[in-house]
Design a protein around this motif. Structure first.
Motif, mmCIF file in Angstrom:
data_model
loop_
_atom_site.group_PDB
_atom_site.id
_atom_site.type_symbol
_atom_site.label_atom_id
_atom_site.label_comp_id
_atom_site.label_asym_id
_atom_site.label_seq_id
_atom_site.Cartn_x
_atom_site.Cartn_y
_atom_site.Cartn_z
ATOM 1 N N ALA A 34 -17.460 53.037 10.520
ATOM 2 C CA ALA A 34 -18.244 51.807 10.391
ATOM 3 C C ALA A 34 -18.834 51.697 8.986
ATOM 4 O O ALA A 34 -18.913 50.611 8.410
ATOM 5 C CB ALA A 34 -19.355 51.786 11.434
ATOM 6 N N THR A 35 -19.263 52.839 8.435
ATOM 7 C CA THR A 35 -19.813 52.851 7.078
ATOM 8 C C THR A 35 -18.746 52.442 6.070
ATOM 9 O O THR A 35 -19.005 51.661 5.150
ATOM 10 C CB THR A 35 -20.347 54.259 6.734
ATOM 11 N N ALA A 40 -16.189 48.032 2.712
ATOM 12 C CA ALA A 40 -15.024 47.163 2.552
ATOM 13 C C ALA A 40 -15.430 45.695 2.699
ATOM 14 O O ALA A 40 -14.935 44.821 1.968
ATOM 15 C CB ALA A 40 -13.951 47.526 3.574
ATOM 16 N N TYR A 41 -16.336 45.420 3.632
ATOM 17 C CA TYR A 41 -16.809 44.046 3.845
ATOM 18 C C TYR A 41 -17.556 43.535 2.603
ATOM 19 O O TYR A 41 -17.364 42.398 2.171
ATOM 20 C CB TYR A 41 -17.721 44.004 5.064
ATOM 21 N N ILE A 42 -18.392 44.380 2.044
ATOM 22 C CA ILE A 42 -19.154 44.005 0.846
ATOM 23 C C ILE A 42 -18.202 43.740 -0.321
ATOM 24 O O ILE A 42 -18.391 42.773 -1.079
ATOM 25 C CB ILE A 42 -20.166 45.110 0.495
ATOM 26 N N ARG A 43 -17.150 44.569 -0.454
ATOM 27 C CA ARG A 43 -16.167 44.356 -1.524
ATOM 28 C C ARG A 43 -15.396 43.054 -1.323
ATOM 29 O O ARG A 43 -15.240 42.259 -2.252
ATOM 30 C CB ARG A 43 -15.162 45.513 -1.572
ATOM 31 N N THR A 44 -14.927 42.863 -0.109
ATOM 32 C CA THR A 44 -14.077 41.704 0.181
ATOM 33 C C THR A 44 -14.802 40.390 -0.077
ATOM 34 O O THR A 44 -14.232 39.439 -0.632
ATOM 35 C CB THR A 44 -13.596 41.745 1.645
ATOM 36 N N ARG A 49 -24.963 43.752 -3.021
ATOM 37 C CA ARG A 49 -25.886 44.539 -2.201
ATOM 38 C C ARG A 49 -25.848 45.990 -2.684
ATOM 39 O O ARG A 49 -25.404 46.899 -1.980
ATOM 40 C CB ARG A 49 -25.514 44.435 -0.723
ATOM 41 N N SER A 50 -26.291 46.178 -3.907
ATOM 42 C CA SER A 50 -26.186 47.479 -4.560
ATOM 43 C C SER A 50 -26.922 48.575 -3.803
ATOM 44 O O SER A 50 -26.460 49.724 -3.736
ATOM 45 C CB SER A 50 -26.721 47.391 -5.999
ATOM 46 N N THR A 76 -15.515 55.123 -4.806
ATOM 47 C CA THR A 76 -16.167 55.735 -5.970
ATOM 48 C C THR A 76 -16.457 54.687 -7.042
ATOM 49 O O THR A 76 -17.546 54.648 -7.623
ATOM 50 C CB THR A 76 -15.282 56.849 -6.556
ATOM 51 N N GLU A 77 -15.474 53.817 -7.306
ATOM 52 C CA GLU A 77 -15.699 52.752 -8.288
ATOM 53 C C GLU A 77 -16.770 51.781 -7.802
ATOM 54 O O GLU A 77 -17.615 51.321 -8.580
ATOM 55 C CB GLU A 77 -14.398 51.983 -8.548
ATOM 56 N N GLN A 78 -16.764 51.483 -6.514
ATOM 57 C CA GLN A 78 -17.764 50.572 -5.954
ATOM 58 C C GLN A 78 -19.171 51.152 -6.100
ATOM 59 O O GLN A 78 -20.109 50.441 -6.482
ATOM 60 C CB GLN A 78 -17.451 50.309 -4.477
#
Length: 310
Positions: A34-35, A40-44, A49-50, A76-78
Motif C-alpha cells: 500500500a505504501t 506511485a499515486y503521488i507520482r502519477t 506532497r513532499s 529513490t529519485e522520488q
C-alpha cells in the motif's frame, strides 16, 4: 467554458484527495505494498506532497528495499526530489549516492547532481554541470530550464531574460517560458515586450481568457488611444470566453472609461459601441456584487462606476 472547467478541476482535486486518504489509511497498517501504491499515486498525479514522500518513501528504502525490485530506483529519485523540496539534505545526499552508484554514466543522475548543488547554493558548480550536459545534447530542455532558474534565484534578471530569449529560440512552443519571460519584463516595466509574450501565448492557446485579459491590461498600462482601442478589443475577447469574471468586467469598465476620457477620444463620448460596452461591464459588476450578498461593497462599486462614467 472556463467556469465549467474550473468546477471540473475542483471536483477532480476532491476525488484525488479522497483516494489519497484511502491509500494513507492502508499505509497505517504497515502494508508495504500500500505504501508503494501511495508513492506511485503521488507520482502519477504529480502531487506535491513532499512530506508524505519522505515519510513513506524513506520507510520503503530503509525497511523494504529488497522487496521493491527495479522500482527501488524510481522511488529513490522520488524521495530525492521530495528531499530537495523539503530541504532535507541528508536524504538528498543519500539518494544521490545510491543513484550514482547504480547509474554512474546517466545524464539523468548528473542532472540530479546539478539540482543538489543548486539546493545547497553552489550555483557555479550546478551551472557547470548543466553546461556540460547541454554541450553533449543542446536539446536538453531540463538543463536549459535549470540554468534559467539559477539566474532568477540569484536575482540576475537581465541575464535571466537573455537566457530565456535564447531558450525560446529553440523551444518556442514552451508556454511556461513565455509566461515567465512576460513576468520578468513586467517586473522591469518593459510592458511592450511583455505584450509580445502574451501575443505568443494567445497564438498557443486562443481559448485561454486570462491571456487576452492580461494583454489588455498591459496595453491599458501603456496608454495612448491606439493601445486603449487594442486593449478594448482583447478584453472583449476575454469577456466572450468568460462573461462573468469580475476582473474581466473591471478591465472592460476601466478601458472604455479611459477611451472616453482621453483628449484624443473626447469626441468619441458619443461612440455608441464604447458606451454600450461600459454599460455592459457596469451591469455585470453590479449583478456580481448583488449576488455575492455584499451590500456595503456594492455601494462602493456603484460609486467607483459613477466616477468612471463621469
Amino acid at each position: 467554458n472556463a467556469e465549467s472547467w474550473g468546477l471540473q478541476e475542483r471536483s477532480d482535486q476532491k476525488s484525488m484527495e479522497k483516494e489519497l486518504q484511502t491509500l494513507l489509511q492502508r499505509c497505517h497498517s504497515n502494508d508495504w505494498v500500500a505504501t508503494k501504491d501511495l508513492l506511485a499515486y503521488i507520482r502519477t498525479h504529480k502531487l506535491r506532497r513532499s512530506e508524505l514522500v519522505l515519510k513513506y518513501g524513506g520507510l520503503l528504502l530503509t525497511t523494504y528495499k529488497s522487496k521493491l525490485g527495479d522500482e527501488v530506483w524510481v522511488i529513490t529519485e522520488q524521495v530525492f526530489l521530495a528531499s530537495l523540496d523539503a530541504h532535507v539534505e541528508d536524504w538528498s545526499v543519500h539518494c544521490l549516492e545510491m543513484l550514482e552508484a547504480q547509474f554512474p554514466r546517466s545524464r539523468r543522475v548528473r542532472r540530479l547532481s546539478g539540482m543538489l548543488r543548486e539546493s545547497t547554493g553552489h550555483f557555479d558548480k550546478a551551472t557547470e554541470i548543466y553546461d556540460e550536459l547541454l554541450e553533449e545534447d543542446p536539446t536538453d530542455v531540463h538543463c536549459a530550464r535549470r540554468k534559467i532558474v539559477i539566474l532568477k534565484t540569484q536575482g540576475k534578471i537581465a541575464e535571466c531574460i537573455e537566457e530565456l530569449n535564447k531558450y525560446l529560440e529553440s523551444f518556442c512552443a514552451d508556454v511556461d517560458a513565455w509566461q515567465e519571460l512576460a513576468d520578468l519584463y513586467i517586473s522591469q516595466q518593459q510592458f511592450s515586450k511583455a505584450s509580445f509574450c502574451y501575443e505568443e501565448l494567445i497564438l498557443a492557446n486562443p481559448q485561454n481568457y486570462l491571456y487576452h485579459l492580461r494583454l489588455a491590461e498591459l496595453l491599458y498600462s501603456q496608454g495612448g488611444m491606439d493601445n486603449l482601442l487594442k486593449a478594448r478589443q482583447y478584453v472583449c475577447q476575454a469577456m466572450e470566453l468568460n462573461t462573468t469574471h469580475p476582473r474581466v468586467l473591471w478591465a472592460l469598465a476601466m478601458t472604455t472609461s479611459a477611451i472616453a476620457s482621453t483628449p484624443a477620444g473626447s469626441s468619441k463620448k458619443s461612440d455608441v459601441t464604447n458606451s454600450q460596452l461600459f454599460d455592459i461591464s457596469s451591469t455585470g459588476l453590479q449583478n456580481s456584487y448583488t449576488l455575492a450578498s455584499q451590500p456595503k461593497l456594492k455601494l462602493l462599486v456603484d460609486k467607483v462606476l459613477q466616477s468612471l462614467h463621469a
